[in-house]
Structures are given as C-alpha cells and as structure tokens.
Design a protein around this motif. Structure first.
Motif, PDB file in Angstrom:
ATOM      1  N   SER A   6      13.237  -1.471  -1.912  1.00 27.51           N
ATOM      2  CA  SER A   6      12.362  -2.472  -1.500  1.00 27.51           C
ATOM      3  C   SER A   6      11.267  -1.769  -0.715  1.00 27.51           C
ATOM      4  O   SER A   6      11.303  -1.055   0.095  1.00 27.51           O
ATOM      5  CB  SER A   6      13.041  -3.413  -0.381  1.00 27.51           C
ATOM      6  N   PHE A   7      10.063  -1.850  -1.296  1.00 25.55           N
ATOM      7  CA  PHE A   7       8.766  -1.386  -0.895  1.00 25.55           C
ATOM      8  C   PHE A   7       8.285  -2.383   0.464  1.00 25.55           C
ATOM      9  O   PHE A   7       7.449  -1.975   1.015  1.00 25.55           O
ATOM     10  CB  PHE A   7       7.502  -1.137  -1.714  1.00 25.55           C
ATOM     11  N   GLY A   8       8.829  -3.525   0.230  1.00 26.27           N
ATOM     12  CA  GLY A   8       8.599  -4.635   1.491  1.00 26.27           C
ATOM     13  C   GLY A   8       7.130  -5.352   1.034  1.00 26.27           C
ATOM     14  O   GLY A   8       6.544  -4.972   0.026  1.00 26.27           O
ATOM     15  N   GLY A   9       6.779  -6.016   2.112  1.00 24.34           N
ATOM     16  CA  GLY A   9       5.687  -6.794   1.874  1.00 24.34           C
ATOM     17  C   GLY A   9       5.686  -7.823   0.754  1.00 24.34           C
ATOM     18  O   GLY A   9       6.564  -8.363   0.308  1.00 24.34           O
ATOM     19  N   PHE A  10       4.260  -8.247   0.250  1.00 29.21           N
ATOM     20  CA  PHE A  10       4.203  -9.279  -0.522  1.00 29.21           C
ATOM     21  C   PHE A  10       3.036  -9.221  -1.571  1.00 29.21           C
ATOM     22  O   PHE A  10       1.971  -8.594  -1.107  1.00 29.21           O
ATOM     23  CB  PHE A  10       3.893 -10.580   0.103  1.00 29.21           C
ATOM     24  N   LEU A  11       3.499  -9.071  -2.913  1.00 28.84           N
ATOM     25  CA  LEU A  11       2.405  -8.729  -3.814  1.00 28.84           C
ATOM     26  C   LEU A  11       1.613  -7.148  -3.545  1.00 28.84           C
ATOM     27  O   LEU A  11       2.214  -6.169  -3.260  1.00 28.84           O
ATOM     28  CB  LEU A  11       1.529  -9.684  -4.117  1.00 28.84           C
ATOM     29  N   MET A  12       0.248  -7.395  -3.417  1.00 27.12           N
ATOM     30  CA  MET A  12      -0.449  -6.255  -3.250  1.00 27.12           C
ATOM     31  C   MET A  12      -0.688  -5.740  -1.844  1.00 27.12           C
ATOM     32  O   MET A  12      -0.822  -4.932  -1.450  1.00 27.12           O
ATOM     33  CB  MET A  12      -1.766  -6.609  -3.697  1.00 27.12           C
ATOM     34  N   PHE A  13       0.115  -6.836  -1.041  1.00 23.42           N
ATOM     35  CA  PHE A  13      -0.018  -6.376   0.496  1.00 23.42           C
ATOM     36  C   PHE A  13       1.481  -5.320   0.689  1.00 23.42           C
ATOM     37  O   PHE A  13       1.774  -4.947   1.782  1.00 23.42           O
ATOM     38  CB  PHE A  13      -0.015  -7.375   1.340  1.00 23.42           C
ATOM     39  N   GLY A  14       2.152  -5.021  -0.449  1.00 24.17           N
ATOM     40  CA  GLY A  14       3.261  -4.384  -0.266  1.00 24.17           C
ATOM     41  C   GLY A  14       3.333  -3.217   0.346  1.00 24.17           C
ATOM     42  O   GLY A  14       2.179  -2.367   0.417  1.00 24.17           O
ATOM     43  N   GLY A  15       4.417  -2.637   0.893  1.00 22.85           N
ATOM     44  CA  GLY A  15       4.151  -1.413   1.650  1.00 22.85           C
ATOM     45  C   GLY A  15       3.949  -0.084   0.804  1.00 22.85           C
ATOM     46  O   GLY A  15       3.856  -0.231  -0.551  1.00 22.85           O
ATOM     47  N   THR A  16       3.495   0.744   1.533  1.00 24.15           N
ATOM     48  CA  THR A  16       3.390   1.924   0.884  1.00 24.15           C
ATOM     49  C   THR A  16       4.583   3.043   0.711  1.00 24.15           C
ATOM     50  O   THR A  16       5.557   2.526   1.284  1.00 24.15           O
ATOM     51  CB  THR A  16       2.276   2.755   1.748  1.00 24.15           C
ATOM     52  N   LEU A  17       4.484   4.014   0.086  1.00 23.77           N
ATOM     53  CA  LEU A  17       5.617   4.874  -0.032  1.00 23.77           C
ATOM     54  C   LEU A  17       5.578   6.002   1.154  1.00 23.77           C
ATOM     55  O   LEU A  17       4.800   6.647   1.423  1.00 23.77           O
ATOM     56  CB  LEU A  17       5.275   5.841  -1.214  1.00 23.77           C
ATOM     57  N   THR A  18       6.514   5.463   1.751  1.00 21.58           N
ATOM     58  CA  THR A  18       7.000   6.384   3.096  1.00 21.58           C
ATOM     59  C   THR A  18       7.364   7.894   2.776  1.00 21.58           C
ATOM     60  O   THR A  18       7.885   8.043   1.669  1.00 21.58           O
ATOM     61  CB  THR A  18       7.958   5.768   4.175  1.00 21.58           C
ATOM     62  N   PRO A  19       7.142   8.817   3.663  1.00 22.73           N
ATOM     63  CA  PRO A  19       7.629  10.225   3.370  1.00 22.73           C
ATOM     64  C   PRO A  19       9.141  10.104   3.068  1.00 22.73           C
ATOM     65  O   PRO A  19       9.664  10.887   2.305  1.00 22.73           O
ATOM     66  CB  PRO A  19       7.281  10.895   4.599  1.00 22.73           C
ATOM     67  N   GLU A  20       9.833   9.396   3.621  1.00 22.22           N
ATOM     68  CA  GLU A  20      11.271   9.378   3.647  1.00 22.22           C
ATOM     69  C   GLU A  20      11.691   8.787   2.317  1.00 22.22           C
ATOM     70  O   GLU A  20      12.699   9.357   1.732  1.00 22.22           O
ATOM     71  CB  GLU A  20      12.071   8.636   4.763  1.00 22.22           C
ATOM     72  N   LEU A  21      11.101   7.686   1.955  1.00 18.66           N
ATOM     73  CA  LEU A  21      11.264   7.035   0.524  1.00 18.66           C
ATOM     74  C   LEU A  21      10.868   7.852  -0.353  1.00 18.66           C
ATOM     75  O   LEU A  21      11.391   7.934  -1.511  1.00 18.66           O
ATOM     76  CB  LEU A  21      10.850   5.780   0.577  1.00 18.66           C
ATOM     77  N   GLN A  22       9.900   8.550  -0.245  1.00 18.76           N
ATOM     78  CA  GLN A  22       9.208   9.546  -1.107  1.00 18.76           C
ATOM     79  C   GLN A  22      10.265  10.536  -1.778  1.00 18.76           C
ATOM     80  O   GLN A  22      10.507  11.032  -2.653  1.00 18.76           O
ATOM     81  CB  GLN A  22       7.836  10.172  -0.982  1.00 18.76           C
ATOM     82  N   THR A  23      10.800  11.198  -0.345  1.00 11.98           N
ATOM     83  CA  THR A  23      11.794  12.340  -0.841  1.00 11.98           C
ATOM     84  C   THR A  23      13.089  11.780  -1.476  1.00 11.98           C
ATOM     85  O   THR A  23      13.472  12.327  -2.419  1.00 11.98           O
ATOM     86  CB  THR A  23      12.108  12.790   0.833  1.00 11.98           C
ATOM     87  N   GLU A  24      13.527  10.705  -0.984  1.00 10.92           N
ATOM     88  CA  GLU A  24      14.571   9.968  -1.823  1.00 10.92           C
ATOM     89  C   GLU A  24      14.392   9.728  -3.360  1.00 10.92           C
ATOM     90  O   GLU A  24      15.249  10.072  -4.023  1.00 10.92           O
ATOM     91  CB  GLU A  24      15.026   8.952  -1.062  1.00 10.92           C
ATOM     92  N   LEU A  25      13.175   9.233  -3.615  1.00 10.35           N
ATOM     93  CA  LEU A  25      12.714   8.961  -4.774  1.00 10.35           C
ATOM     94  C   LEU A  25      12.726  10.137  -5.862  1.00 10.35           C
ATOM     95  O   LEU A  25      12.897  10.293  -6.813  1.00 10.35           O
ATOM     96  CB  LEU A  25      11.749   8.043  -5.143  1.00 10.35           C
TER      97      LEU A  25
END
Length: 143
Positions: free
Chosen positions: A112-131
């Motif tokens: 889950s990036f969170g947020g709603f549509l184009m207001f969705g969250g950005t890629l956090t460093p932690e999530l980037q490492t995981e992905l």
C-alpha cells in the motif's frame, strides 16, 4: 545495456508506483521504452525474460489492464512478477488471469502506497529497499 530482457509496466496514478518503475529501470539499465505507465504499453512485450507489472487496483480492473494480462503468454513474457497496490483479492484475480494466459507467475506482492489516486504516497526509502530486494528475488527465480 540491459542486464536482462525485461519490462517494467505499471497502471497507477500514484507517485510511488512511477518512482518504483524508475528505480527498477535504472537498476537493470532498461531502455526508455522498457518502462511504461500506459495500457496498452506503447511497445508490446516480445519474448521478455520477465515483466514486472505494477498495478494500483482494488476490486475491478480496467478493461485495458485485464485484456493485457490475458494476453501475457509465453511468446510475450516467460515470467511475470506482480506488484499490487491494493488488496489480496485483486492480486488473486490478476494472478489467475496471468496464469490462465500461460506464462509463469514468479511472484506476487501486495503493498500500500497509501493516499488517494494522484495524492498517493511516495516511495519511502524503506519500501524502496524492500521492493528492490523483491524484484531481485523475482529475477533470480526466472526459468
């Protein structure tokens, strides 16, 4: 020069999904036309070793995405890794479509990036490492 014949395709208005696609494209030195945020993609898949498919979806898929997934057979992509920004039920539905098309689904990840549509969250460093670690594992698992 790309390290592997690979495409990163995504269908999402969230910034995080586009950022994810760029990180993977940079890591694997993919050509500009190997990454797309449009469905159907500008350049069709053709004998790709792996397609990393990122979708932001809950419930119903758009017809373009559903048709594209249904056409991902072995001549288009040997392997598909599926990243879903949504729910497990949607991930299961897309996975079934891909398997029925005849290609090898090497893995599915629900986030889950969170947020709603184009207001969705950005890629956090932690999530980037995981992905990135997940994609490396998917690439290593290609037949």
């Amino acid at each position: 020069m790309a390290l592997i014949k690979m495409r990163v395709l995504y269908d999402s208005k969230k910034k995080g999904m586009a950022q994810f696609a760029k990180v993977i494209a940079d890591k694997y030195e993919l050509s500009v036309n190997a990454t797309s945020g449009k469905f159907p993609p500008e350049y069709p898949c053709d004998k790709e070793r792996i397609v990393v498919l990122g979708l932001s979806a809950k419930g119903e898929l758009s017809d373009d995405v559903r048709r594209f997934c249904a056409e991902l057979n072995k001549t288009r992509a040997s392997n598909v890794a599926l990243l879903i920004d949504g729910d497990q039920a949607t991930a299961d539905k897309v996975a079934e479509i891909i398997k029925n098309a005849g290609t090898n689904l090497v893995g599915t990840k629900v986030i889950s990036f969170g947020g709603f549509l184009m207001f969705g969250g950005t890629l956090t460093p932690e999530l980037q490492t995981e992905l990135v670690a997940w994609v490396e594992e998917m690439v290593a698992g290609c037949k």
